[in-house]
Enzyme design. Sequence first.
Site, PDB file in Angstrom:
ATOM      1  N   ARG A 138     -63.823  46.649 -37.350  1.00 12.01           N
ATOM      2  CA  ARG A 138     -64.697  45.787 -38.152  1.00 12.01           C
ATOM      3  C   ARG A 138     -64.461  45.468 -39.700  1.00 12.01           C
ATOM      4  O   ARG A 138     -64.146  46.365 -40.688  1.00 12.01           O
ATOM      5  CB  ARG A 138     -65.904  46.943 -38.139  1.00 12.01           C
ATOM      6  CG  ARG A 138     -66.400  46.558 -36.432  1.00 12.01           C
ATOM      7  CD  ARG A 138     -66.789  44.897 -35.903  1.00 12.01           C
ATOM      8  NE  ARG A 138     -67.507  45.002 -34.571  1.00 12.01           N
ATOM      9  CZ  ARG A 138     -66.427  45.065 -32.732  1.00 12.01           C
ATOM     10  NH1 ARG A 138     -65.071  45.165 -33.607  1.00 12.01           N
ATOM     11  NH2 ARG A 138     -66.644  45.327 -31.945  1.00 12.01           N
ATOM     12  N   GLU A 143     -66.596  37.291 -40.055  1.00 15.37           N
ATOM     13  CA  GLU A 143     -66.172  36.568 -39.250  1.00 15.37           C
ATOM     14  C   GLU A 143     -67.400  35.639 -38.863  1.00 15.37           C
ATOM     15  O   GLU A 143     -68.730  36.440 -39.168  1.00 15.37           O
ATOM     16  CB  GLU A 143     -65.383  37.126 -38.614  1.00 15.37           C
ATOM     17  CG  GLU A 143     -66.185  38.866 -37.877  1.00 15.37           C
ATOM     18  CD  GLU A 143     -64.623  38.905 -37.523  1.00 15.37           C
ATOM     19  OE1 GLU A 143     -63.371  39.422 -37.493  1.00 15.37           O
ATOM     20  OE2 GLU A 143     -65.149  39.532 -35.934  1.00 15.37           O
ATOM     21  N   HIS A 179     -59.508  38.143 -35.253  1.00 12.44           N
ATOM     22  CA  HIS A 179     -59.953  39.192 -34.456  1.00 12.44           C
ATOM     23  C   HIS A 179     -59.937  39.007 -32.324  1.00 12.44           C
ATOM     24  O   HIS A 179     -60.300  39.032 -31.546  1.00 12.44           O
ATOM     25  CB  HIS A 179     -61.390  39.001 -34.302  1.00 12.44           C
ATOM     26  CG  HIS A 179     -62.365  40.527 -33.944  1.00 12.44           C
ATOM     27  ND1 HIS A 179     -63.685  40.619 -34.581  1.00 12.44           N
ATOM     28  CD2 HIS A 179     -62.236  41.561 -32.534  1.00 12.44           C
ATOM     29  CE1 HIS A 179     -64.305  41.683 -33.746  1.00 12.44           C
ATOM     30  NE2 HIS A 179     -63.175  42.104 -32.676  1.00 12.44           N
TER      31      HIS A 179
HETATM   32  N1  LIG Z   1     -60.484  44.100 -32.999  1.00 12.04           N
HETATM   33  C1  LIG Z   1     -60.532  43.996 -31.776  1.00 12.04           C
HETATM   34  O1  LIG Z   1     -60.075  43.430 -31.199  1.00 12.04           O
HETATM   35  C2  LIG Z   1     -61.497  45.263 -31.652  1.00 12.04           C
HETATM   36  C3  LIG Z   1     -61.752  46.453 -32.503  1.00 12.04           C
HETATM   37  N2  LIG Z   1     -62.954  47.684 -32.207  1.00 12.04           N
HETATM   38  C4  LIG Z   1     -63.226  48.575 -33.178  1.00 12.04           C
HETATM   39  O2  LIG Z   1     -62.571  49.204 -33.135  1.00 12.04           O
HETATM   40  C5  LIG Z   1     -63.900  50.680 -33.883  1.00 12.04           C
HETATM   41  C6  LIG Z   1     -62.926  52.025 -32.645  1.00 12.04           C
HETATM   42  O3  LIG Z   1     -62.893  52.008 -31.116  1.00 12.04           O
HETATM   43  P1  LIG Z   1     -62.510  52.853 -30.471  1.00 12.04           P
HETATM   44  O4  LIG Z   1     -61.646  54.159 -30.956  1.00 12.04           O
HETATM   45  O5  LIG Z   1     -62.031  53.313 -29.509  1.00 12.04           O
HETATM   46  O6  LIG Z   1     -64.001  53.915 -30.959  1.00 12.04           O
HETATM   47  P2  LIG Z   1     -64.439  55.210 -30.556  1.00 12.04           P
HETATM   48  O7  LIG Z   1     -65.878  55.723 -30.832  1.00 12.04           O
HETATM   49  O8  LIG Z   1     -63.447  55.805 -29.842  1.00 12.04           O
HETATM   50  O9  LIG Z   1     -63.512  56.198 -32.273  1.00 12.04           O
HETATM   51  C7  LIG Z   1     -64.205  55.789 -33.466  1.00 12.04           C
HETATM   52  C8  LIG Z   1     -63.800  57.105 -34.052  1.00 12.04           C
HETATM   53  O10 LIG Z   1     -64.262  56.747 -35.448  1.00 12.04           O
HETATM   54  C9  LIG Z   1     -64.234  58.481 -36.365  1.00 12.04           C
HETATM   55  N3  LIG Z   1     -65.475  57.426 -37.070  1.00 12.04           N
HETATM   56  C10 LIG Z   1     -66.884  57.488 -37.261  1.00 12.04           C
HETATM   57  N4  LIG Z   1     -66.940  57.383 -38.509  1.00 12.04           N
HETATM   58  C11 LIG Z   1     -65.619  57.585 -39.700  1.00 12.04           C
HETATM   59  C12 LIG Z   1     -65.754  58.077 -40.760  1.00 12.04           C
HETATM   60  N5  LIG Z   1     -65.633  57.285 -41.695  1.00 12.04           N
HETATM   61  N6  LIG Z   1     -64.573  58.420 -41.021  1.00 12.04           N
HETATM   62  C13 LIG Z   1     -63.315  58.830 -40.149  1.00 12.04           C
HETATM   63  N7  LIG Z   1     -63.563  58.205 -38.541  1.00 12.04           N
HETATM   64  C14 LIG Z   1     -64.728  58.120 -38.492  1.00 12.04           C
HETATM   65  C15 LIG Z   1     -65.748  58.214 -34.732  1.00 12.04           C
HETATM   66  O11 LIG Z   1     -65.941  60.003 -34.852  1.00 12.04           O
HETATM   67  C16 LIG Z   1     -64.837  57.991 -33.380  1.00 12.04           C
HETATM   68  O12 LIG Z   1     -63.878  58.888 -33.310  1.00 12.04           O
HETATM   69  C17 LIG Z   1     -64.752  50.479 -32.208  1.00 12.04           C
HETATM   70  O13 LIG Z   1     -65.913  50.461 -33.017  1.00 12.04           O
HETATM   71  C18 LIG Z   1     -64.952  48.615 -33.045  1.00 12.04           C
HETATM   72  O14 LIG Z   1     -65.345  48.135 -33.581  1.00 12.04           O
HETATM   73  C19 LIG Z   1     -62.378  47.474 -30.939  1.00 12.04           C
HETATM   74  C20 LIG Z   1     -61.610  47.760 -29.652  1.00 12.04           C
HETATM   75  C21 LIG Z   1     -60.949  45.952 -30.362  1.00 12.04           C
HETATM   76  O1  LIG Z   2     -64.935  45.633 -27.572  1.00 13.68           O
HETATM   77  C1  LIG Z   2     -64.564  45.573 -28.996  1.00 13.68           C
HETATM   78  O2  LIG Z   2     -65.190  46.643 -29.988  1.00 13.68           O
HETATM   79  C2  LIG Z   2     -64.340  44.068 -30.230  1.00 13.68           C
HETATM   80  O3  LIG Z   2     -63.822  44.177 -31.058  1.00 13.68           O
HETATM   81  C3  LIG Z   2     -63.792  42.775 -29.074  1.00 13.68           C
HETATM   82  O4  LIG Z   2     -62.626  43.482 -28.717  1.00 13.68           O
HETATM   83  C4  LIG Z   2     -64.526  42.001 -29.439  1.00 13.68           C
HETATM   84  O5  LIG Z   2     -64.360  40.492 -28.041  1.00 13.68           O
HETATM   85  P1  LIG Z   2     -65.148  39.688 -28.448  1.00 13.68           P
HETATM   86  O6  LIG Z   2     -66.428  40.561 -27.714  1.00 13.68           O
HETATM   87  O7  LIG Z   2     -65.676  39.362 -29.987  1.00 13.68           O
HETATM   88  O8  LIG Z   2     -65.119  39.348 -27.459  1.00 13.68           O
END
Ligand SMILES: NC(=O)C1=CN([C@@H]2O[C@H](COP(=O)(O)OP(=O)(O)OC[C@H]3O[C@@H](n4cnc5c(N)ncnc54)[C@H](O)[C@@H]3O)[C@@H](O)[C@H]2O)C=CC1
Ligand SMILES: O=C(O)C(=O)[C@H](O)COP(=O)(O)O
Length: 394
Positions: free
Chosen positions: A220, A249, A266
């Site tokens: 994020r 954003e 994003h």
């Molecule tokens: N750019 C994009 O399109 C996308 C962005 N995301 C973002 O990626 C993030 C991570 O996704 P996932 O791995 O699926 O989530 P997840 O919840 O499976 O993993 C997040 C990890 O971060 C760890 N964490 C929390 N606070 C922390 C800290 N201070 N230092 C180090 N680690 C910490 C948690 O313990 C957890 O293991 C999501 O929360 C979302 O915001 C997710 C999907 C798409």
């Molecule tokens: O799954 C997440 O978390 C993401 O960051 C998504 O890929 C973001 O996609 P939108 O929901 O903004 O279309």
Amino acid sequence: MTKCRPVFQLDNTLVRIAADENIPLVDSFFSEFGEIRRLNGRSLTADQLADTDILLVRSVTAVDETLLKGTPVKFVGTATIGTDHIDLDYLQRANIGFASAPGCNAQAVVDYVLSSLSVLIDVRGVSFADLSVGIVGVGNVGLCLRRRLEEMGVDVVATDPFKDPAVVGPLTSLEEVLKADVVSLHTPLVNDGECPTRHLMGAEQLLQMKQNACLINSSRGAVVNNAELLAHLRSHNDFEAILDVWEKEPHLDLALMHRCMLATPHIAGYSLDGKMRGTEMIYQAVCEYFGLPMRRKLGQFLPEPGIRRVNFSDQVPLNQALRTAIRAAYEVRVDDGKMRSAMSRAEDVKQTFDQLRRDYPLRRDIPTMKVGVPAKCVDLQQLLASAGFAVRTK
Ligand SMILES: NC(=O)C1=CN([C@@H]2O[C@H](COP(=O)(O)OP(=O)(O)OC[C@H]3O[C@@H](n4cnc5c(N)ncnc54)[C@H](O)[C@@H]3O)[C@@H](O)[C@H]2O)C=CC1
Ligand SMILES: O=C(O)C(=O)[C@H](O)COP(=O)(O)O
């Protein structure tokens, strides 16, 4: 305001659905439950939810008391991994059901990082195995990335205060991770509590990184202090940033964009597989919550990938084959180029950012792509399999 006609009745409760217009396959999954209204998630208001039982959103909708108070909404589903746009405490207090889609597009984000790393190694004239990568957050994305990179021979260090090393592999401190050549962020955005991640990376942390390191953020935007990152980039010519997410954003700091090695709107998680999986996961959650039969499955709707197979000869060097396969699956430079070009003509940066996302040609996940490798090239088969490709011998 158009009223949606409730056609499904369960225990005298009418089920009416309002869904963000950018969630794919909503009709295919949900139409048997009632008429569906498609709404713009960015500008959604409480008035539009006056006759809604189920609200399906993406990350651009802030779901909180202001949006839901006084509406009949009983369940909120977000077809995303991240949940920082949802006031979970309010939903609990108001007894509103909730589901997100953990891990739905984790593979797509890993593919984005692999493609970005392949650009970085081209620019630096090195190979994957020459890099050390630090991963911050070893959840669905970070762990998948870690496994892929380690199998590809990359030296990986990782930090995560909430994970057990017995499950996710060795963990170390953030300070140690910051010593890697590349640092890739995969935490949620957390504002308070024991380990907040808002501005986890600021001037102090950036100074702990190598002079010629590269920071990748596909978590994020606000996990990185964007103003301090720009200042660091300006005073450290060899430092690189690869950003998919931006602190404010859809507003974009164009000065920061110009100084990034790769800049995208994003879309790291925007694969067809990831988005459709997100819809399937919230469909399953709705079915469970309301006790509805689960009749739909993602496999019914996923098309065959466009590029079905890439073949390699026994002459191609290992690293070149790996890089070619990754970029055939996903070429991050195309998205970077589109964003720079669109922004150079943009009258309204916010609108252009959203438009790039809305019109995004969804790609396919790396594991959907078959690569043909001669039977005798065992090393190449292993290397491509480690990056996630479906390897076929020929
Ligand atoms: N750019 C994009 O399109 C996308 C962005 N995301 C973002 O990626 C993030 C991570 O996704 P996932 O791995 O699926 O989530 P997840 O919840 O499976 O993993 C997040 C990890 O971060 C760890 N964490 C929390 N606070 C922390 C800290 N201070 N230092 C180090 N680690 C910490 C948690 O313990 C957890 O293991 C999501 O929360 C979302 O915001 C997710 C999907 C798409
Ligand atoms: O799954 C997440 O978390 C993401 O960051 C998504 O890929 C973001 O996609 P939108 O929901 O903004 O279309």
